[in-house]
Structure formats: C-alpha cells, structure tokens
Design a protein around this motif. Structure first.
Motif, PDB file in Angstrom:
ATOM      1  N   ASP A 298      12.198  57.343 110.993  1.00 17.97           N
ATOM      2  CA  ASP A 298      12.578  58.360 110.003  1.00 17.97           C
ATOM      3  C   ASP A 298      14.075  58.363 109.714  1.00 17.97           C
ATOM      4  OD1 ASP A 298      10.111  59.192 109.298  1.00 17.97           O
ATOM      5  OD2 ASP A 298      10.175  61.144 110.301  1.00 17.97           O
ATOM      6  N   HIS A 299      14.366  59.026 108.622  1.00 12.09           N
ATOM      7  CA  HIS A 299      15.708  59.047 108.065  1.00 12.09           C
ATOM      8  C   HIS A 299      16.242  60.460 108.290  1.00 12.09           C
ATOM      9  CE1 HIS A 299      18.444  58.228 104.550  1.00 12.09           C
ATOM     10  NE2 HIS A 299      18.497  59.540 104.623  1.00 12.09           N
ATOM     11  N   PRO A 300      17.243  60.633 109.138  1.00 11.23           N
ATOM     12  CA  PRO A 300      17.703  62.004 109.380  1.00 11.23           C
ATOM     13  C   PRO A 300      18.271  62.640 108.115  1.00 11.23           C
ATOM     14  CG  PRO A 300      18.696  60.452 110.929  1.00 11.23           C
ATOM     15  CD  PRO A 300      18.030  59.651 109.861  1.00 11.23           C
ATOM     16  N   PRO A 338      16.032  54.208 102.862  1.00 15.95           N
ATOM     17  CA  PRO A 338      17.023  54.900 102.009  1.00 15.95           C
ATOM     18  C   PRO A 338      16.722  56.395 101.944  1.00 15.95           C
ATOM     19  CG  PRO A 338      16.018  53.041 100.859  1.00 15.95           C
ATOM     20  CD  PRO A 338      15.182  53.315 102.075  1.00 15.95           C
ATOM     21  N   PRO A 339      17.631  57.155 101.348  1.00 14.13           N
ATOM     22  CA  PRO A 339      17.350  58.589 101.163  1.00 14.13           C
ATOM     23  C   PRO A 339      15.964  58.796 100.552  1.00 14.13           C
ATOM     24  CG  PRO A 339      19.610  58.142 100.573  1.00 14.13           C
ATOM     25  CD  PRO A 339      18.987  56.803 100.875  1.00 14.13           C
ATOM     26  N   TYR A 340      15.262  59.769 101.094  1.00 14.30           N
ATOM     27  CA  TYR A 340      13.901  60.080 100.681  1.00 14.30           C
ATOM     28  C   TYR A 340      13.922  60.888  99.379  1.00 14.30           C
ATOM     29  CZ  TYR A 340      15.864  63.768 103.644  1.00 14.30           C
ATOM     30  OH  TYR A 340      16.713  64.674 104.206  1.00 14.30           O
ATOM     31  N   PHE A 341      12.763  61.003  98.741  1.00 15.59           N
ATOM     32  CA  PHE A 341      12.646  61.947  97.625  1.00 15.59           C
ATOM     33  C   PHE A 341      12.760  63.358  98.184  1.00 15.59           C
ATOM     34  CE2 PHE A 341      10.163  58.332  95.890  1.00 15.59           C
ATOM     35  CZ  PHE A 341      10.933  58.109  94.761  1.00 15.59           C
ATOM     36  N   THR A 347      23.053  72.539  96.731  1.00 17.05           N
ATOM     37  CA  THR A 347      23.448  71.748  95.565  1.00 17.05           C
ATOM     38  C   THR A 347      24.297  70.576  96.019  1.00 17.05           C
ATOM     39  OG1 THR A 347      23.243  73.540  93.991  1.00 17.05           O
ATOM     40  CG2 THR A 347      24.918  71.868  93.502  1.00 17.05           C
ATOM     41  N   GLU A 348      24.011  69.409  95.455  1.00 20.02           N
ATOM     42  CA  GLU A 348      24.664  68.180  95.920  1.00 20.02           C
ATOM     43  C   GLU A 348      25.473  67.548  94.793  1.00 20.02           C
ATOM     44  OE1 GLU A 348      21.690  65.524  97.491  1.00 20.02           O
ATOM     45  OE2 GLU A 348      20.523  67.162  98.351  1.00 20.02           O
ATOM     46  N   TYR A 349      26.793  67.496  94.986  1.00 22.45           N
ATOM     47  CA  TYR A 349      27.629  66.676  94.109  1.00 22.45           C
ATOM     48  C   TYR A 349      28.010  65.446  94.912  1.00 22.45           C
ATOM     49  CZ  TYR A 349      31.339  64.660  91.411  1.00 22.45           C
ATOM     50  OH  TYR A 349      32.083  63.752  90.700  1.00 22.45           O
ATOM     51  N   ALA A 356      28.599  50.393  96.721  1.00 21.40           N
ATOM     52  CA  ALA A 356      27.355  50.933  96.178  1.00 21.40           C
ATOM     53  C   ALA A 356      26.786  51.951  97.155  1.00 21.40           C
ATOM     54  CB  ALA A 356      26.361  49.797  95.965  1.00 21.40           C
ATOM     55  N   TYR A 357      25.798  52.689  96.691  1.00 17.43           N
ATOM     56  CA  TYR A 357      25.136  53.706  97.521  1.00 17.43           C
ATOM     57  C   TYR A 357      23.677  53.320  97.670  1.00 17.43           C
ATOM     58  CZ  TYR A 357      23.285  58.280  98.864  1.00 17.43           C
ATOM     59  OH  TYR A 357      22.640  59.307  99.509  1.00 17.43           O
ATOM     60  N   ASP A 358      23.136  53.496  98.868  1.00 16.43           N
ATOM     61  CA  ASP A 358      21.823  52.901  99.138  1.00 16.43           C
ATOM     62  C   ASP A 358      20.637  53.568  98.448  1.00 16.43           C
ATOM     63  OD1 ASP A 358      22.333  54.977 101.009  1.00 16.43           O
ATOM     64  OD2 ASP A 358      20.859  54.184 102.410  1.00 16.43           O
ATOM     65  N   ALA A 359      20.858  54.702  97.755  1.00 16.09           N
ATOM     66  CA  ALA A 359      19.728  55.298  97.031  1.00 16.09           C
ATOM     67  C   ALA A 359      19.702  54.878  95.557  1.00 16.09           C
ATOM     68  CB  ALA A 359      19.776  56.812  97.117  1.00 16.09           C
ATOM     69  N   LYS A 360      20.781  54.221  95.116  1.00 18.39           N
ATOM     70  CA  LYS A 360      20.867  53.927  93.693  1.00 18.39           C
ATOM     71  C   LYS A 360      21.231  52.457  93.476  1.00 18.39           C
ATOM     72  CE  LYS A 360      20.122  58.203  92.323  1.00 18.39           C
ATOM     73  NZ  LYS A 360      19.753  58.674  93.658  1.00 18.39           N
ATOM     74  N   LEU A 371      25.335  64.970  89.977  1.00 16.80           N
ATOM     75  CA  LEU A 371      25.076  66.356  90.358  1.00 16.80           C
ATOM     76  C   LEU A 371      23.573  66.579  90.422  1.00 16.80           C
ATOM     77  CD1 LEU A 371      26.014  69.259  90.900  1.00 16.80           C
ATOM     78  CD2 LEU A 371      25.946  69.641  88.421  1.00 16.80           C
ATOM     79  N   HIS A 372      23.115  66.940  91.616  1.00 14.57           N
ATOM     80  CA  HIS A 372      21.719  67.321  91.794  1.00 14.57           C
ATOM     81  C   HIS A 372      21.750  68.779  92.211  1.00 14.57           C
ATOM     82  CE1 HIS A 372      21.464  62.792  92.694  1.00 14.57           C
ATOM     83  NE2 HIS A 372      21.092  63.004  91.444  1.00 14.57           N
ATOM     84  N   ASN A 373      21.569  69.632  91.223  1.00 18.51           N
ATOM     85  CA  ASN A 373      21.721  71.065  91.439  1.00 18.51           C
ATOM     86  C   ASN A 373      20.563  71.601  92.285  1.00 18.51           C
ATOM     87  OD1 ASN A 373      23.422  73.278  90.956  1.00 18.51           O
ATOM     88  ND2 ASN A 373      23.536  72.799  88.778  1.00 18.51           N
TER      89      ASN A 373
HETATM   90  O1  LIG Z   1      20.627  62.828  97.452  1.00 16.35           O
HETATM   91  C1  LIG Z   1      21.304  62.083  98.151  1.00 16.35           C
HETATM   92  O2  LIG Z   1      21.400  60.881  97.947  1.00 16.35           O
HETATM   93  C2  LIG Z   1      21.959  62.651  99.397  1.00 16.35           C
HETATM   94  C3  LIG Z   1      20.988  62.622 100.498  1.00 16.35           C
HETATM   95  C4  LIG Z   1      20.937  61.562 101.332  1.00 16.35           C
HETATM   96  C5  LIG Z   1      20.004  61.492 102.317  1.00 16.35           C
HETATM   97  O3  LIG Z   1      20.018  60.442 103.122  1.00 16.35           O
HETATM   98  C6  LIG Z   1      19.038  62.476 102.452  1.00 16.35           C
HETATM   99  C7  LIG Z   1      19.100  63.590 101.616  1.00 16.35           C
HETATM  100  C8  LIG Z   1      20.062  63.657 100.636  1.00 16.35           C
HETATM  101  O4  LIG Z   1      20.180  64.719  99.834  1.00 16.35           O
END
Ligand SMILES: O=C(O)Cc1cc(O)ccc1O
Ligand SMILES: [Fe+2]
Length: 441
Positions: A298-300, A338-341, A347-349, A356-360, A371-373
C-alpha cells in the motif's frame, strides 16, 4: 539587475555562515560586544544600539509556542514616517472574495516572465487562498517571477509568515536577522513582521510562496516513527547577525491586513547588529528530508511526507501543511504504487520544483501548479494508471523530480487573475478521460 550585481549577490551568498536547529534560541552579534549579556534591555544597550523586542506570539503563549526575538539596532523601528496605502499590483489577500469557490480540478502553466525590470515584491502574484488575514487564520498561495534585485526597498508581512519555495534561480535574502541563501530544492521561511529584501543569484528567479496567516509552521510530531526522521531539526539553518549601515531613502513596504503600505525611511531598517531569540528566518534543504514510506504494501497517505505543519485549533487538522515528494524507493508488493484515486476534505495545491511527479505523465510542469479543492476527485492520470496497473513490481527508485503540496483544511478561493489567467490550462479534466471500465462480474 546587472551581471555585476548578481555576481556580488552570489559571492556574498557563498560565504554565508549559519546557526543550526529548528526553533532554537539563537544569539548572534555582527560586532563583538553588541549583544547584552544577562539582560535584554540594559539601561544603555552596548555600542549605542537600541534594544527592541519583536514578538511573533502573544507574550503569554505557552513556552513551547512562544516566539520572540530581541534586536539590537542602530535605530529603533519606531522612528519612521507615516505609511501610505499603495496599489497592490498582483498581490491579493484573505478574505478572498473576487470569485466563488470552484470545485473543478485546475492546473496552471508557469507564471509568465515579467515585462520590464521586476523585483521579488513586484513579481508576486496571488493565486488564491482562504481564511482571513485579520483573524490570523488561513493561507494564501502566491507565485513570483522576478528579474531584478530589491534595491533600496524592503518588505515585511504583518499578515503572516512567508514560506518561499524557489523553483528557478537562487535568492539571497537579506533580512533583519541576517542573510540566507535559498536555491531551488531549498525553502526559506521569513517570520511574520521580519523585514527583508531579495537579491537574485541568477538572471531570473521564479517560485512559489505560502503565506501562512495562522500559527507558525512547526515540525510535525513523529508519533510511532520515533525520535528521528522526516525533516530533522538540525538541518534547519538560521542566519547570523549582519547589518546594513545605510543612510538615505529606503522604501519600506508593509503588508498589513491585506493592503500594501509604504513609507520612505531615511535609512535601511536592516540595521540589526545583534539579536537573540527564536523568531528568526530559516532555510531548509528539501533533499535532507528523511523520506519514510511503506516497505510492505500500500501507498501511505502523503501526511508521511510533511515537512512543516501549521496546526489549527482542532488537533490533527492543519491550517496548512507543507509536504514534499522527494526522491524515494517504491517497493510495495501487490500495490498500486503512484498516488491513488481520492477525494479529500483537505484542499491540495501542488507545485513542481523540478522533473516530473509520479501521478502525472504530462502537463504538470516545473513552475506550474495544480489545485484540487476540497472533495474534488483526482489521482493518477489515465496514462499513469494504465502504466502502474501493468508495471512489474520490482524495487523502483523515484528520483526524477521534486514536487510539493500546500495542503489546507479550508477550501481555496481563487483570485480573478488566477481564474482568468492565460496560463490556466484548458481541459485539465481530459487527463482522466478514457479510463476504461474493466468490471467483469
Ligand atoms: O493528489 C496528489 O497527488 C497528492 C497525494 C499524493 C499521494 O501519494 C496520496 C494522496 C494525495 O493527495
Ligand atoms: Fe491529492
């Protein structure tokens, strides 16, 4: 700024000396004998200096959260002309009322380069925020893009502390308490009310600022992690005393309850010859962050990557957390790595310092931001999902990027300029298009 001025700033930055530790009671004197011993306010301070206390917390706050420094300066701060209110250019403040809060996922390209000479202060551009500066709660997200030094110009923010995250170009921060160098990969913090000016170590400088109206950032508790790990206290560096003995006009800009106010002093207020206390700026190298994660499955949650937290009055619920996604190994077995759904009440900026970032897979670029409100659905884009779902789960080093997040308990409301920006990406939603149904009952 001329090459020579940059060169000079770079040389100064090279020779900097620091005191180490987070939240320590530092003491420092630029001239031997300038710091009084045994008392804060002698009848006559040494060397003809004025003694002055700068309080970042109420006098009566508990010792563990009490912030104040004693400054020994050439002139007392009180000797200044009246401030007059000025046009804030692109700086905005809480409460943010220009737009209605927007539940859509949003993403921006980097802030465009300024036209003409622009210093750090003129180059500040507010994306949005929450709370209320007059209530000392909430936060704002700013970006900056500068190409010249603040000359004969000093800034201070009564509304909050400033966490500066350089993404491109190094900064030399000349503060009342001394000099700090902050280059991409490092972050610098200017406490509430501390005056400073910014010089550039390179031709241009670009980055992010979290203005924290709430309680000062502190290191998070470590709980079962133990006594060490995440950001270690000893890796934070505070300046030693360094002063300017400059006569002649210096513009002092003060951000107060959302407005910018200016006064022209007849001297530089960066004239502190000695100081002691814990209300002090600091710099931290994000590569020193001790990344802790799963070594089983799992992904903490990304709270495990918290560098600094500004608690609110509800335990566990931060006004704002500063979180870093630093190079690390992924070894989780039978795990979507990678980051889960997710949908999050916080709120995440997010911003990207490099790589690069591993979710995108695409579109989230250095200097840009997303921005993910509150409660907005997000996570890996389609390409990342498809790749990670099929990947062979051998140990994998993620070392091609440095991303960060300002995560706040309150929804973030945009400024009109952020909503209408030419660098706002159209069609960000499309990154989650084409996620196929695979359900086979
Ligand atoms: O949204 C994001 O990329 C940030 C994020 C990363 C992660 O590993 C788990 C939750 C989360 O919000
Ligand atoms: Fe998220």
């Amino acid at each position: 700024m001329t090459g020579t001025a940059n060169e000079q700033a770079r040389k100064t930055a090279e020779g900097l000396v620091y005191a180490t530790g987070f939240g320590n009671e530092h003491s420092s004197e630029a001239v031997p004998g300038a710091l009084p011993l045994g008392r804060n306010a002698p009848q006559r301070a040494p060397l003809g200096l004025y003694a002055e206390q700068l309080s970042g917390s109420a006098f009566t706050e508990p010792r563990a959260t009490n912030h104040r420094s004693w400054l020994y300066r050439i002139r007392p701060s009180a000797a200044h002309p009246p401030f007059v209110r000025v046009e804030p250019r692109a700086v905005r403040s809480a409460p943010f009322t220009e737009c209605v809060p927007d539940p859509n996922r949003l993403r921006w390209n980097p802030l465009p380069a300024p036209e003409g000479p622009t210093d750090f202060l003129d180059g500040l551009w507010t994306l949005g925020g929450n709370g209320d500066a007059t209530q000392r709660s909430g936060m704002a997200v700013h970006l900056y893009h500068a190409n010249s030094a603040m000359e004969r110009r000093v800034f201070s923010d009564a509304d909050g502390e400033l966490l500066i995250v350089p993404e491109r170009g190094g900064l030399l921060l000349r503060t009342e308490l001394g000099l700090l160098r902050a280059v991409p990969g490092e972050v610098a913090l200017i406490p509430r009310g501390v005056r400073f000016r910014v010089e550039l170590l390179d031709a241009t400088a670009r980055g992010y600022v979290c203005e924290n109206y709430g309680q000062p950032f502190r290191l998070p508790d470590l709980g079962p992690i133990g006594a060490n790990g995440l950001a270690n206290a000893r890796d934070f560096r505070a300046p030693v005393a360094a002063y300017e003995d400059v006569e002649g006009p210096v513009e002092v800009v003060n951000k107060f309850c959302g407005s910018l106010w200016t006064a022209t002093y007849d001297h530089s207020p960066l004239d502190v010859v000695a100081w002691h206390g814990n209300h002090a700026p600091y710099v931290y190298d994000l590569r020193r962050f001790n990344v802790i994660g799963s070594i089983s499955y799992d992904h903490p949650d990304p709270s495990i990557f918290t560098v600094l937290t500004s608690p609110s009055d509800t335990p566990g619920l931060a006004g704002v957390d500063f979180v870093v996604f630093a190079p690390r190994w992924l070894v989780g077995e039978d795990t979507f790595r990678p980051p889960y759904f997710h949908r999050n009440v916080m709120t995440e900026y997010m911003g990207l310092i490099e790589g690069a970032y591993d979710a995108k897979a695409e579109g989230f670029v250095p200097g840009g931001g997303s921005l993910h409100n509150m409660m907005s659905a997000h996570g890996p884009d389609r390409e990342t999902f498809d790749r990670a779902s099929a990947a062979e789960l051998v140990p994998q080093k993620i070392d091609d990027g440095l991303a960060f997040m300002f995560e706040t308990r309150w929804p973030l409301t945009l400024t009109a300029q952020a909503r209408d920006a030419g660098h706002l990406q159209r069609g960000y939603d499309d990154v989650w298009q084409g996620l196929q149904r695979h359900f086979r009952p």
